[in-house]
Structures are given as structure tokens and as C-alpha cells.
Design an enzyme around this catalytic site. Structure first.
Site, PDB file in Angstrom:
ATOM      1  N   GLU A  99      -1.764  17.911 -12.155  1.00 54.41           N
ATOM      2  CA  GLU A  99      -2.217  18.347 -13.483  1.00 54.41           C
ATOM      3  C   GLU A  99      -3.652  18.847 -13.501  1.00 54.41           C
ATOM      4  O   GLU A  99      -4.486  18.373 -14.273  1.00 54.41           O
ATOM      5  CB  GLU A  99      -2.017  17.226 -14.516  1.00 54.41           C
ATOM      6  CG  GLU A  99      -2.045  17.766 -15.918  1.00 54.41           C
ATOM      7  CD  GLU A  99      -1.247  16.909 -16.932  1.00 54.41           C
ATOM      8  OE1 GLU A  99      -1.713  16.799 -18.031  1.00 54.41           O
ATOM      9  OE2 GLU A  99      -0.175  16.394 -16.580  1.00 54.41           O
ATOM     10  N   GLU A 101      13.574  17.540 -24.887  1.00 55.40           N
ATOM     11  CA  GLU A 101      12.851  17.991 -23.685  1.00 55.40           C
ATOM     12  C   GLU A 101      13.519  19.229 -23.071  1.00 55.40           C
ATOM     13  O   GLU A 101      12.840  20.086 -22.503  1.00 55.40           O
ATOM     14  CB  GLU A 101      12.768  16.872 -22.632  1.00 55.40           C
ATOM     15  CG  GLU A 101      12.068  15.594 -23.101  1.00 55.40           C
ATOM     16  CD  GLU A 101      10.540  15.705 -23.220  1.00 55.40           C
ATOM     17  OE1 GLU A 101       9.988  16.808 -23.044  1.00 55.40           O
ATOM     18  OE2 GLU A 101       9.919  14.660 -23.511  1.00 55.40           O
ATOM     19  N   LYS A 148       5.069  11.530 -11.348  1.00 54.14           N
ATOM     20  CA  LYS A 148       4.155  10.726 -12.178  1.00 54.14           C
ATOM     21  C   LYS A 148       4.790   9.361 -12.387  1.00 54.14           C
ATOM     22  O   LYS A 148       5.968   9.266 -12.748  1.00 54.14           O
ATOM     23  CB  LYS A 148       3.966  11.384 -13.543  1.00 54.14           C
ATOM     24  CG  LYS A 148       2.864  12.400 -13.592  1.00 54.14           C
ATOM     25  CD  LYS A 148       2.552  12.666 -15.065  1.00 54.14           C
ATOM     26  CE  LYS A 148       1.647  13.833 -15.257  1.00 54.14           C
ATOM     27  NZ  LYS A 148       1.432  14.118 -16.679  1.00 54.14           N
ATOM     28  N   HIS A 175      10.259   9.323 -28.804  1.00 56.16           N
ATOM     29  CA  HIS A 175       9.529  10.380 -28.112  1.00 56.16           C
ATOM     30  C   HIS A 175      10.125  11.775 -28.370  1.00 56.16           C
ATOM     31  O   HIS A 175       9.408  12.707 -28.734  1.00 56.16           O
ATOM     32  CB  HIS A 175       9.487  10.069 -26.617  1.00 56.16           C
ATOM     33  CG  HIS A 175       8.737  11.089 -25.829  1.00 56.16           C
ATOM     34  ND1 HIS A 175       7.381  11.244 -25.940  1.00 56.16           N
ATOM     35  CD2 HIS A 175       9.153  12.035 -24.952  1.00 56.16           C
ATOM     36  CE1 HIS A 175       6.992  12.223 -25.147  1.00 56.16           C
ATOM     37  NE2 HIS A 175       8.048  12.721 -24.537  1.00 56.16           N
ATOM     38  N   ARG A 198       0.159  22.512 -14.937  1.00 56.73           N
ATOM     39  CA  ARG A 198       1.117  21.473 -15.319  1.00 56.73           C
ATOM     40  C   ARG A 198       0.996  21.090 -16.796  1.00 56.73           C
ATOM     41  O   ARG A 198       1.927  20.539 -17.381  1.00 56.73           O
ATOM     42  CB  ARG A 198       0.933  20.242 -14.407  1.00 56.73           C
ATOM     43  CG  ARG A 198       2.075  19.252 -14.515  1.00 56.73           C
ATOM     44  CD  ARG A 198       2.075  18.234 -13.399  1.00 56.73           C
ATOM     45  NE  ARG A 198       3.052  17.204 -13.712  1.00 56.73           N
ATOM     46  CZ  ARG A 198       3.548  16.357 -12.842  1.00 56.73           C
ATOM     47  NH1 ARG A 198       3.177  16.392 -11.577  1.00 56.73           N
ATOM     48  NH2 ARG A 198       4.416  15.436 -13.206  1.00 56.73           N
ATOM     49  N   HIS A 250       3.754  18.166 -27.241  1.00 53.62           N
ATOM     50  CA  HIS A 250       3.391  16.762 -26.983  1.00 53.62           C
ATOM     51  C   HIS A 250       2.067  16.346 -27.604  1.00 53.62           C
ATOM     52  O   HIS A 250       1.824  15.159 -27.759  1.00 53.62           O
ATOM     53  CB  HIS A 250       3.379  16.481 -25.477  1.00 53.62           C
ATOM     54  CG  HIS A 250       4.762  16.299 -24.901  1.00 53.62           C
ATOM     55  ND1 HIS A 250       5.713  17.280 -24.985  1.00 53.62           N
ATOM     56  CD2 HIS A 250       5.354  15.253 -24.265  1.00 53.62           C
ATOM     57  CE1 HIS A 250       6.833  16.850 -24.404  1.00 53.62           C
ATOM     58  NE2 HIS A 250       6.649  15.614 -23.962  1.00 53.62           N
ATOM     59  N   LYS A 295      10.732  22.724 -13.977  1.00 46.62           N
ATOM     60  CA  LYS A 295       9.712  21.698 -13.762  1.00 46.62           C
ATOM     61  C   LYS A 295       9.263  21.697 -12.288  1.00 46.62           C
ATOM     62  O   LYS A 295       8.072  21.555 -11.998  1.00 46.62           O
ATOM     63  CB  LYS A 295      10.224  20.312 -14.189  1.00 46.62           C
ATOM     64  CG  LYS A 295       9.097  19.288 -14.118  1.00 46.62           C
ATOM     65  CD  LYS A 295       9.250  18.089 -15.009  1.00 46.62           C
ATOM     66  CE  LYS A 295       8.031  17.182 -14.860  1.00 46.62           C
ATOM     67  NZ  LYS A 295       8.183  15.877 -15.497  1.00 46.62           N
ATOM     68  N   HIS A 338       2.578  13.133 -29.413  1.00 50.12           N
ATOM     69  CA  HIS A 338       1.962  11.851 -29.031  1.00 50.12           C
ATOM     70  C   HIS A 338       1.215  11.231 -30.201  1.00 50.12           C
ATOM     71  O   HIS A 338       1.247  10.012 -30.394  1.00 50.12           O
ATOM     72  CB  HIS A 338       0.982  12.047 -27.869  1.00 50.12           C
ATOM     73  CG  HIS A 338       1.673  12.191 -26.549  1.00 50.12           C
ATOM     74  ND1 HIS A 338       1.132  12.902 -25.501  1.00 50.12           N
ATOM     75  CD2 HIS A 338       2.856  11.725 -26.110  1.00 50.12           C
ATOM     76  CE1 HIS A 338       1.969  12.868 -24.482  1.00 50.12           C
ATOM     77  NE2 HIS A 338       3.023  12.158 -24.818  1.00 50.12           N
ATOM     78  N   ARG A 386       0.800  -1.231   0.000  1.00 51.91           N
ATOM     79  CA  ARG A 386       0.000   0.000   0.000  1.00 51.91           C
ATOM     80  C   ARG A 386       0.832   1.281   0.000  1.00 51.91           C
ATOM     81  O   ARG A 386       0.366   2.344   0.381  1.00 51.91           O
ATOM     82  CB  ARG A 386      -0.976   0.036   1.184  1.00 51.91           C
ATOM     83  CG  ARG A 386      -1.919  -1.143   1.142  1.00 51.91           C
ATOM     84  CD  ARG A 386      -3.162  -0.951   1.940  1.00 51.91           C
ATOM     85  NE  ARG A 386      -4.034  -2.061   1.677  1.00 51.91           N
ATOM     86  CZ  ARG A 386      -3.877  -3.276   2.194  1.00 51.91           C
ATOM     87  NH1 ARG A 386      -2.897  -3.501   3.042  1.00 51.91           N
ATOM     88  NH2 ARG A 386      -4.705  -4.245   1.884  1.00 51.91           N
TER      89      ARG A 386
END
Ligand SMILES: NC(=O)c1ccc[n+]([C@@H]2O[C@H](COP(=O)([O-])OP(=O)(O)OC[C@H]3O[C@@H](n4cnc5c(N)ncnc54)[C@H](O)[C@@H]3O)[C@@H](O)[C@H]2O)c1
Ligand SMILES: [Zn+2]
Length: 369
Positions: free
Chosen positions: A239, A187, A145, A266, A243, A250, A229, A254, A123
Site C-alpha cells: 500500500e 465488494e 494483509k 462492512h 493499492r 471505504h 485484486k 469505515h 518468527r
């Protein structure tokens, strides 16, 4: 350099970012300080272990014989739930419990998988990140993330789980292949466009030092990216709004990755997305033509693609965008640059103009101004 990310939310927390080469030997102590009496289990990208394992033992990091080192076959195709279960079982067999913690050593794939595992093992246990690719150092290791992929799409399963601490050294980048380094540079360029004009000028003026991976130059760009960042994540951890600016380039990126079945890398996809967003912004009279030229020049200097391969029609790209939109909810947010170092979040995308931009970017050579 030391940076603290203060996270508000239900339970205020801090995530610490340490950037510097000299600290390698200090990492086990830093981990002990940050994790208290917990037992750390180290999950290494197997490729990184092959290159750096011997050196790490000299730094005093644990060896596999300690029973606390697990090697993970890191690749996008292994960023899957069943691999997470395999890792969890290895940890359980090794004796990891609620009083344990995880240390991730590797690129973004390892960081995302280990972060996810830490968020659900017993958990939730704390974790520590040691990112070893440029992309992971400037982007993926910061912000909490985590995730794994489904055959239906990337990162569809995941959590927010902030690492207690992130330690990174430009030294790891000595062994990073050029193609991976370039992905990270896309990036870095994105981050400068979003929020740091000084970083942008540094990239333009220190290209040679960055290219030859001079430690000082790398440390400079990594620190600058982490600062941008960290500020954004502090303001909007999950987000809710701000964010989203991190998605500059992207949306189209994407779509291209997905349409190419992930054959397009990417960073390469983001580079094309940055040109598309910049060109659209020029068309909308929000961004100067001269700044678009600078974006194209910097990307080309890093051998990043600035044109969209002819195989992808504007109609297909727009269709892929609409699928993304359905997934994200109702509104498609498109981030547009207004000058180098500042972007806006636009939620009323002009699909007609975007289609014209995508059509004008099809081909192989430098787009005309
Ligand atoms: N969590 C986030 O916010 C976030 C943000 C951006 C990207 N990501 C994720 O990050 C992943 C991409 O990360 P990545 O580009 O680091 O990929 P990666 O982890 O697959 O690493 C790329 C390659 O470099 C190798 N490698 C790693 N460190 C090395 C070193 N020091 N020397 C030599 N080789 C080394 C790896 O073994 C791998 O083959 C994607 O899965 C993406 O979804 C996450
Ligand atoms: Zn990205």
C-alpha cells in the site's frame, strides 16, 4: 482457474490462487506440493467445521483425531490478540514447530487471524488459505494483509504475510447466509467499479444466476475479482500508492462502521460509501449522472443500502474521517470513480462538497438523481 500473483519486494515470491469446485479432494496434495515436507495444522472456523467438516473428511482432509485440526470461534469480537495467543498455545501443545505450516479454513476473520499467527509463530511459517465466504474469496484472502482488532479500532495490529496458496470453491457458498452473501456482493460491485467494466456488465446481466448461486456464475465473478485484486497487489504489495484504490467506498464506509459501533455491517457501509463517492464525483463533474444511477440500481438490486441512516450527521461522519486521516498520516486519500471500471486517487478532498453529498444522502429511500 489458476492465477499466479508475483510479488517483488526484497524477496520475490509467488502466491498461487486456485479457483474451482472439483479440486476439493486434491487440496491435501496441493498443500503438500506447495509446503514441501512441512506439517500442516488446519485452523477451521468452528461454524464452517459444523457445516463442512464431515464432507471435508470425505475429501480426505484431516479429522480432529489427527491432532492437527484446531477449531476457532470466528467472529469479529474474537479477532483479538488474546485469541491469537490462545491459538498459538494450542498449536504449541499440539507440537507445531518451525517446520509446520498453517491452513486457514473460514471467512475473512479466520483468514486475517491465521495469517497473522503464521507471520509471527516461530518468527514466521508459511500458510495456506481456504476462504469460505464470498467476501473472503473476492477480497480478504488475496493480498497478504493480516490483522486483529483493538478496542480502539479495527485491524490496528497486523502484518503483511502472503499465503503460499489460496484455494477456493464456490461450493462453500451454498451454506452462506444471504446477509453474508450480500456483504460480499458489495465488494464485488466495488471491484468492478475500480477495474473491470466487463465484470460490472456481468453483474447487471447475470443477477439471477448469481443470486441463485449457480456455480458457474460464482466462479466467474470470483475469478474476475481475484484477477483485479491480484494485479493491484502485484504492483503495490504494501500500500505505497496504487493499492489505495481498493478503498473505493471505504473512507465513508469505515466512518459509518465506527460511528455505529460496528452495528452497520462492512458491506452495507461500503455500499453507502460507494454511493457517496459516486455522487461526489458527479458533483465534481468527473462521473456521469447515468453511471451514478447504475451504481444505485445495482446496489438496490442486491438490497444494499444506498442512503445513510438519519442518525449519522454529515458533521459526525466528517469528524470520523478526520480521525482516520490522523491515523493514516497526513493526507486523506479519497478514491473517486471516473467511469465504471476506472477510479482516481484524489488527495485534495473538497470537504464542503462532501458534506453536501452526505446531507443529501440522509434518509431511507432511493436518492434522487
Ligand atoms: N485482509 C484483508 O485484506 C481484508 C479485506 C477485507 C476484509 N477483511 C476482514 O475480513 C473480515 C470479514 O470477513 P467475513 O465477512 O468473511 O467475516 P467472517 O469470517 O466473520 O464470516 C462471516 C460469518 O459467516 C460464517 N461462515 C463462514 N463461511 C461460511 C460458510 N461457507 N457457510 C456458512 N457460514 C459461513 C462465519 O462463521 C461468520 O459467522 C473482517 O474482519 C475484515 O476486517 C480483511
Ligand atoms: Zn472492504
Amino acid at each position: 482457474m489458476k492465477l499466479e500473483i508475483s510479488l517483488k519486494g526484497e524477496a520475490p515470491r509467488k502466491s498461487e490462487v486456485l479457483i474451482g469446485e472439483g479440486l476439493a479432494g486434491d487440496v491435501p496434495r496441493v498443500i503438500r506440493t506447495s509446503l514441501g515436507r512441512r506439517t500442516p495444522y488446519w485452523i477451521w472456523d468452528r461454524n464452517v467445521w459444523a457445516l463442512w467438516g464431515e464432507q471435508a473428511e470425505k475429501w480426505g482432509w484431516p479429522a480432529p483425531s489427527s491432532g492437527r485440526v484446531v477449531l476457532f470461534e470466528a467472529s469479529e469480537s474474537n479477532k483479538r490478540l488474546y485469541r491469537l495467543e490462545e491459538l498459538a498455545r494450542q498449536l504449541a501443545i499440539a507440537g507445531a514447530d518451525r517446520q509446520s505450516a498453517l491452513v486457514a479454513v473460514g471467512g475473512g476473520v479466520t483468514g486475517d487471524v491465521v495469517g497473522f499467527l503464521a507471520s509471527i509463530y516461530m518468527r514466521g511459517i508459511p500458510h495456506f488459505q481456504v476462504p469460505t465466504t464470498l467476501l473472503a474469496q473476492v477480497d480478504s484472502s488475496i493480498g497478504g494483509k493480516t490483522g486483529v482488532d483493538l478496542p480502539e479500532g479495527k485491524n490496528l495490529l497486523g502484518t503483511f504475510h502472503q499465503p503460499r496458496c489460496i484455494w477456493m470453491s464456490p461450493a462453500f457458498l451454498e451454506t452462506l447466509p444471504d446477509v453474508e452473501f450480500r456483504q460480499g456482493m458489495a465488494e464485488v460491485i466495488k471491484t468492478a467499479m475500480i477495474g473491470n467494466e466487463v465484470l460490472w456488465k456481468y453483474i447487471e446481466s447475470h443477477a439471477a444466476e448469481i443470486r441463485s448461486r449457480k456455480s458457474e456464475a460464482l466462479q466467474w465473478i470470483i475469478s474476475a475479482c481475484c484477477t483485479v485484486k491480484a494485479k493491484i497487489v502485484e504492483a503495490d504489495e504494501k500500500e505505497g500508492g496504487l493499492r489505495r484504490v481498493l478503498n473505493l467506498g471505504h473512507t465513508v464506509g469505515h466512518a459509518l462502521e465506527r460511528l455505529s459501533d460496528y452495528e452497520i455491517r462492512h458491506g452495507d457501509a461500503v455500499a453507502m460509501g460507494l454511493v457517496a463517492a459516486s455522487r461526489l464525483a458527479v458533483k465534481l463533474n468527473m462521473f456521469k449522472q447515468a453511471d451514478l444511477d447504475r451504481v444505485v440500481d445495482v446496489l438496490m438490486a442486491w438490497e444494499l443500502p444506498v442512503r445513510i441512516p438519519g442518525a449519522f450527521s454529515p458533521e459526525d461522519i466528517l469528524e470520523a474521517l478526520r480521525t482516520d486521516k490522523k491515523r493514516a498520516g497526513d493526507t486523506l486519500h479519497f478514491i473517486l470513480p471516473v467511469r465504471i471500471g476506472e477510479v482516481v486517487d484524489s488527495s485534495d478532498l473538497d470537504f464542503g462538497k462532501l458534506k453536501e453529498v452526505l446531507a443529501s444522502l440522509r434518509g431511507e429511500s432511493k436518492p434522487d438523481s
